[in-house]
Design a protein around this motif. Structure first.
Motif, PDB file in Angstrom:
ATOM      1  N   UNK A 153     -50.101   6.793-159.092  1.00  0.00           N
ATOM      2  CA  UNK A 153     -50.711   7.083-160.394  1.00  0.00           C
ATOM      3  C   UNK A 153     -51.869   8.047-160.164  1.00  0.00           C
ATOM      4  N   UNK A 154     -51.887   9.139-160.927  1.00  0.00           N
ATOM      5  CA  UNK A 154     -52.910  10.171-160.745  1.00  0.00           C
ATOM      6  C   UNK A 154     -53.692  10.389-162.031  1.00  0.00           C
ATOM      7  N   UNK A 155     -55.004  10.470-161.881  1.00  0.00           N
ATOM      8  CA  UNK A 155     -55.905  10.762-163.006  1.00  0.00           C
ATOM      9  C   UNK A 155     -56.702  12.011-162.657  1.00  0.00           C
ATOM     10  N   UNK A 156     -56.470  13.094-163.401  1.00  0.00           N
ATOM     11  CA  UNK A 156     -57.207  14.339-163.218  1.00  0.00           C
ATOM     12  C   UNK A 156     -58.163  14.530-164.389  1.00  0.00           C
ATOM     13  N   UNK A 157     -59.401  14.848-164.067  1.00  0.00           N
ATOM     14  CA  UNK A 157     -60.394  15.050-165.126  1.00  0.00           C
ATOM     15  C   UNK A 157     -61.064  16.412-164.944  1.00  0.00           C
ATOM     16  N   UNK A 158     -61.040  17.224-165.997  1.00  0.00           N
ATOM     17  CA  UNK A 158     -61.709  18.516-165.958  1.00  0.00           C
ATOM     18  C   UNK A 158     -63.222  18.316-166.106  1.00  0.00           C
ATOM     19  N   UNK A 159     -63.978  18.958-165.224  1.00  0.00           N
ATOM     20  CA  UNK A 159     -65.430  18.837-165.244  1.00  0.00           C
ATOM     21  C   UNK A 159     -66.092  20.013-165.953  1.00  0.00           C
ATOM     22  N   UNK A 160     -65.294  21.027-166.300  1.00  0.00           N
ATOM     23  CA  UNK A 160     -65.787  22.190-167.035  1.00  0.00           C
ATOM     24  C   UNK A 160     -64.832  22.466-168.188  1.00  0.00           C
ATOM     25  N   UNK A 161     -65.179  23.406-169.018  1.00  0.00           N
ATOM     26  CA  UNK A 161     -64.295  23.776-170.122  1.00  0.00           C
ATOM     27  C   UNK A 161     -64.182  22.668-171.150  1.00  0.00           C
ATOM     28  N   UNK A 162     -62.936  22.311-171.488  1.00  0.00           N
ATOM     29  CA  UNK A 162     -62.697  21.291-172.513  1.00  0.00           C
ATOM     30  C   UNK A 162     -63.011  19.877-172.041  1.00  0.00           C
ATOM     31  N   UNK A 163     -63.141  19.701-170.707  1.00  0.00           N
ATOM     32  CA  UNK A 163     -63.420  18.394-170.099  1.00  0.00           C
ATOM     33  C   UNK A 163     -62.371  17.348-170.500  1.00  0.00           C
ATOM     34  N   UNK A 164     -61.118  17.809-170.572  1.00  0.00           N
ATOM     35  CA  UNK A 164     -60.010  16.904-170.871  1.00  0.00           C
ATOM     36  C   UNK A 164     -59.625  16.123-169.626  1.00  0.00           C
ATOM     37  N   UNK A 165     -58.783  15.098-169.805  1.00  0.00           N
ATOM     38  CA  UNK A 165     -58.251  14.367-168.652  1.00  0.00           C
ATOM     39  C   UNK A 165     -56.737  14.225-168.808  1.00  0.00           C
ATOM     40  N   UNK A 166     -56.063  14.081-167.658  1.00  0.00           N
ATOM     41  CA  UNK A 166     -54.606  14.025-167.634  1.00  0.00           C
ATOM     42  C   UNK A 166     -54.158  12.913-166.694  1.00  0.00           C
ATOM     43  N   UNK A 167     -53.222  12.085-167.136  1.00  0.00           N
ATOM     44  CA  UNK A 167     -52.652  11.023-166.321  1.00  0.00           C
ATOM     45  C   UNK A 167     -51.181  11.323-166.030  1.00  0.00           C
ATOM     46  N   UNK A 168     -50.755  11.031-164.821  1.00  0.00           N
ATOM     47  CA  UNK A 168     -49.355  11.202-164.463  1.00  0.00           C
ATOM     48  C   UNK A 168     -48.946  10.141-163.443  1.00  0.00           C
ATOM     49  N   UNK A 169     -47.648   9.874-163.356  1.00  0.00           N
ATOM     50  CA  UNK A 169     -47.106   8.909-162.424  1.00  0.00           C
ATOM     51  C   UNK A 169     -45.924   9.531-161.684  1.00  0.00           C
ATOM     52  N   UNK A 170     -45.898   9.352-160.369  1.00  0.00           N
ATOM     53  CA  UNK A 170     -44.805   9.856-159.534  1.00  0.00           C
ATOM     54  C   UNK A 170     -43.993   8.694-158.976  1.00  0.00           C
ATOM     55  N   UNK A 171     -42.669   8.807-159.072  1.00  0.00           N
ATOM     56  CA  UNK A 171     -41.743   7.852-158.468  1.00  0.00           C
ATOM     57  C   UNK A 171     -40.845   8.642-157.522  1.00  0.00           C
ATOM     58  N   UNK A 172     -40.827   8.269-156.244  1.00  0.00           N
ATOM     59  CA  UNK A 172     -40.105   9.061-155.239  1.00  0.00           C
ATOM     60  C   UNK A 172     -39.231   8.168-154.372  1.00  0.00           C
ATOM     61  N   UNK A 173     -38.002   8.593-154.149  1.00  0.00           N
ATOM     62  CA  UNK A 173     -37.083   7.938-153.220  1.00  0.00           C
ATOM     63  C   UNK A 173     -36.735   8.938-152.129  1.00  0.00           C
TER      64      UNK A 173
END
Length: 213
Positions: A153-173
């Motif tokens: 599970x990944x949480x990316x947060x922008x520290x400049x600009x719009x300061x939006x955040x994005x969540x994503x999940x990776x499933x790998x086999x």
């Protein structure tokens, strides 16, 4: 790619001794949303703690990095820095990775980093550098000696600009014969398929294989 190399260093540190001073080379061919990308990677374990990496893909993205990793009790911990260059963007990254084995087959890991993205023609485009705080939590399960399943599970947060955040999940086999490692990965949420991408993609898949020699 840097995160994949951190995972590889983590698994190696817990399962076997590293091959110091012996370069590890690999080739990756992957298809992501109908686009094929080839990547060549070189990893050098210079000492027991210090490693250097370099990789370049068929889109022209080049990344070099270095890490300092040690065992702190039962936890493998590595501080790292990297620099990436695409056609019109420079990417600087500094962070910390840690992981441990809960059982012989289950491992958990975490990663946090600060990323600076600077456009080559920023003065002409009147574009300022973007800064992001990136965090990942995950687990890996060894099904048997030939296959592995992982989730993150990944949480990316922008520290400049719009300061939006994005969540994503990776499933790998991943299947793990001796030389070739085919894999399939699906990403839920918004993420950059390549670090050089200016925008994020909603829900993406990737299939490919790694050749290690």
């Amino acid at each position: 790619m840097r995160f994949q190399l951190l995972l590889l260093s983590f698994f190696t540190s817990l399962s076997a001794s590293a091959k110091y001073h012996e370069p590890d080379l690999s080739i990756q061919l992957s298809q992501n949303n109908d686009e094929w990308v080839g990547t060549f990677t070189a990893n050098l374990q210079a000492t027991e703690e210090i490693s250097f990496t370099a990789d370049i893909d068929s889109t022209g993205y080049l990344e070099i990095g270095s890490g300092y990793g040690v065992m702190l009790g039962q936890f493998y911990t590595e501080a790292f820095v990297s620099y990436g260059r695409a056609d019109f963007i420079d990417i600087y990254n500094a962070g910390l990775f840690t992981g441990t084995a809960l059982t012989q087959d289950i491992m958990i890991f975490a990663n946090t980093s600060h990323e600076w993205r600077e456009y080559v023609f920023s003065d002409w485009l009147d574009s300022k550098a973007n800064r992001e705080w990136k965090n990942t939590l995950g687990a890996s399960y060894t099904i048997n000696q030939w296959s592995n399943f992982s989730y993150s599970f990944t949480h990316d947060r922008e520290l400049t600009g719009s300061k939006s955040y994005y969540n994503s999940q990776d499933v790998t086999l991943t299947l793990k014969p001796k030389w070739v490692e085919p894999y399939v990965k699906y990403t839920f949420g918004e993420s950059r398929v390549s670090p050089s991408d200016r925008t994020r993609t909603e829900n993406s898949y990737e299939v490919g294989f790694n050749l290690r020699f």
